[in-house]
Design a protein around this motif. Structure first.
Motif, PDB file in Angstrom:
ATOM      1  N   VAL A 137       0.840  -1.195   0.000  1.00  0.00           N
ATOM      2  CA  VAL A 137       0.000   0.000   0.000  1.00  0.00           C
ATOM      3  C   VAL A 137       0.872   1.240   0.000  1.00  0.00           C
ATOM      4  N   VAL A 138       0.560   2.165  -0.900  1.00  0.00           N
ATOM      5  CA  VAL A 138       1.219   3.471  -0.938  1.00  0.00           C
ATOM      6  C   VAL A 138       0.215   4.492  -0.411  1.00  0.00           C
ATOM      7  N   VAL A 179      -4.198   5.682   7.358  1.00  0.00           N
ATOM      8  CA  VAL A 179      -3.627   4.451   6.802  1.00  0.00           C
ATOM      9  C   VAL A 179      -2.302   4.119   7.479  1.00  0.00           C
ATOM     10  N   ALA A 180      -1.592   5.149   7.923  1.00  0.00           N
ATOM     11  CA  ALA A 180      -0.298   4.926   8.586  1.00  0.00           C
ATOM     12  C   ALA A 180      -0.447   4.168   9.900  1.00  0.00           C
ATOM     13  N   ASP A 181      -1.680   4.028  10.403  1.00  0.00           N
ATOM     14  CA  ASP A 181      -1.891   3.250  11.625  1.00  0.00           C
ATOM     15  C   ASP A 181      -1.675   1.759  11.403  1.00  0.00           C
ATOM     16  N   PHE A 182      -1.843   1.303  10.154  1.00  0.00           N
ATOM     17  CA  PHE A 182      -1.662  -0.125   9.889  1.00  0.00           C
ATOM     18  C   PHE A 182      -0.683  -0.408   8.745  1.00  0.00           C
ATOM     19  N   VAL A 183      -0.076   0.620   8.203  1.00  0.00           N
ATOM     20  CA  VAL A 183       0.962   0.444   7.184  1.00  0.00           C
ATOM     21  C   VAL A 183       2.232   1.109   7.678  1.00  0.00           C
ATOM     22  N   LYS A 184       3.245   0.295   7.940  1.00  0.00           N
ATOM     23  CA  LYS A 184       4.548   0.814   8.341  1.00  0.00           C
ATOM     24  C   LYS A 184       5.422   0.926   7.097  1.00  0.00           C
ATOM     25  N   ASP A 185       6.079   2.075   6.960  1.00  0.00           N
ATOM     26  CA  ASP A 185       6.892   2.328   5.778  1.00  0.00           C
ATOM     27  C   ASP A 185       7.972   1.260   5.622  1.00  0.00           C
ATOM     28  N   GLY A 186       7.970   0.610   4.457  1.00  0.00           N
ATOM     29  CA  GLY A 186       8.957  -0.418   4.164  1.00  0.00           C
ATOM     30  C   GLY A 186       8.552  -1.810   4.592  1.00  0.00           C
ATOM     31  N   GLU A 227       4.632  -2.899   5.315  1.00  0.00           N
ATOM     32  CA  GLU A 227       3.354  -3.194   4.642  1.00  0.00           C
ATOM     33  C   GLU A 227       3.156  -2.371   3.376  1.00  0.00           C
ATOM     34  N   GLY A 228       4.029  -1.424   3.157  1.00  0.00           N
ATOM     35  CA  GLY A 228       3.919  -0.550   1.992  1.00  0.00           C
ATOM     36  C   GLY A 228       4.927   0.569   2.084  1.00  0.00           C
ATOM     37  N   LEU A 229       4.654   1.666   1.386  1.00  0.00           N
ATOM     38  CA  LEU A 229       5.524   2.837   1.406  1.00  0.00           C
ATOM     39  C   LEU A 229       4.677   4.065   1.711  1.00  0.00           C
ATOM     40  N   LEU A 230       5.186   4.948   2.563  1.00  0.00           N
ATOM     41  CA  LEU A 230       4.471   6.149   2.962  1.00  0.00           C
ATOM     42  C   LEU A 230       5.207   7.388   2.480  1.00  0.00           C
ATOM     43  N   GLY A 231       4.453   8.455   2.242  1.00  0.00           N
ATOM     44  CA  GLY A 231       5.045   9.726   1.851  1.00  0.00           C
ATOM     45  C   GLY A 231       4.183  10.868   2.327  1.00  0.00           C
ATOM     46  N   ARG A 232       4.744  12.056   2.404  1.00  0.00           N
ATOM     47  CA  ARG A 232       4.012  13.215   2.904  1.00  0.00           C
ATOM     48  C   ARG A 232       3.482  14.105   1.784  1.00  0.00           C
ATOM     49  N   THR A 233       4.051  13.987   0.592  1.00  0.00           N
ATOM     50  CA  THR A 233       3.637  14.843  -0.519  1.00  0.00           C
ATOM     51  C   THR A 233       3.257  14.000  -1.721  1.00  0.00           C
ATOM     52  N   LEU A 234       2.619  14.652  -2.693  1.00  0.00           N
ATOM     53  CA  LEU A 234       2.261  13.956  -3.929  1.00  0.00           C
ATOM     54  C   LEU A 234       3.505  13.429  -4.623  1.00  0.00           C
TER      55      LEU A 234
END
Length: 213
Positions: A131-132, A139-146, A148-155
């Protein structure tokens, strides 16, 4: 805040499903109402930016499931930018139809910055998809960067994350393997009930400390 209770067992990927990234390239999926407040055209800009970062030798296609008043604006954007050949808007789907789309997908994108919980993303996570999503969303509550997926702060961060998963098959598959092997705790009934117990206990403590009968 206590999350919604969901039965996620029905979203688990079937054993021996498709090999990710095969057939017609990397398949990116998003699910949600096409409403202006969700800024769905920003999702198209994200996909456009990701496609520009991915080498042309790697095929990409995207499916955005849902319907709503912003659909016409999205269709005009796709026409104007020559994206109709690889981005589709199939409209509203049933739960069963969404599950079939997720079976064929490689990456799920949830770009809304104000997503309080992210049920569609949680279902995709339960289906085994990387999940991105926004680092500042629920979503960051259940997706940890690296993990369950990748997270970002901007488009731009999200476009880079999608591009990275398209080009790095090893990373994409390692995240997918983790997600297929481990159902998320968020949204499961044991977690939800435990959250309610804690909330009631906190309320009792506050009531006792204030001397309220």
């Amino acid at each position: 805040m206590v999350s919604n209770g969901l039965d996620l067992s029905g979203w688990a990927a079937p054993p021996g499903g498709r090999e990710p990234g095969t057939r017609d390239g990397v398949h990116i999926v998003a699910v949600g109402r096409l409403a202006p407040r969700k800024q769905p055209v920003r999702l198209l800009k994200l996909l456009q930016a990701a496609r520009a970062r991915v080498p042309s030798r790697i095929p990409m296609r995207a499916t955005i499931v849902g319907d709503g008043p912003a659909r016409g604006q999205m269709e005009r954007f796709l026409d104007r930018h020559g994206m109709t050949g690889w981005v589709s808007l199939p409209g509203r789907h049933t739960r069963e139809e969404i599950a079939k789309v997720l079976e064929s997908a490689d990456v799920f994108v949830a770009p809304a910055p104000r997503e309080s919980f992210g049920i569609a993303a949680l279902e995709a996570r339960a289906a085994g998809l990387p999940v991105v999503a926004r680092a500042q969303s629920g979503v960051a509550d259940f997706v940890k960067d690296g993990t369950e997926g990748l997270l970002g702060r901007t488009l731009g961060d999200l476009a880079g994350a999608v591009a990275r998963l398209c080009t790095d098959a090893e990373l994409r598959e390692s995240i997918a393997a983790h997600n297929r092997a481990t159902l998320p705790a968020a949204g499961s009934w044991p977690t939800v009930l435990e959250g309610f117990d804690q909330a009631y206990e906190l309320a009792r403590d506050r009531r006792s400390s204030s001397g309220t009968r």
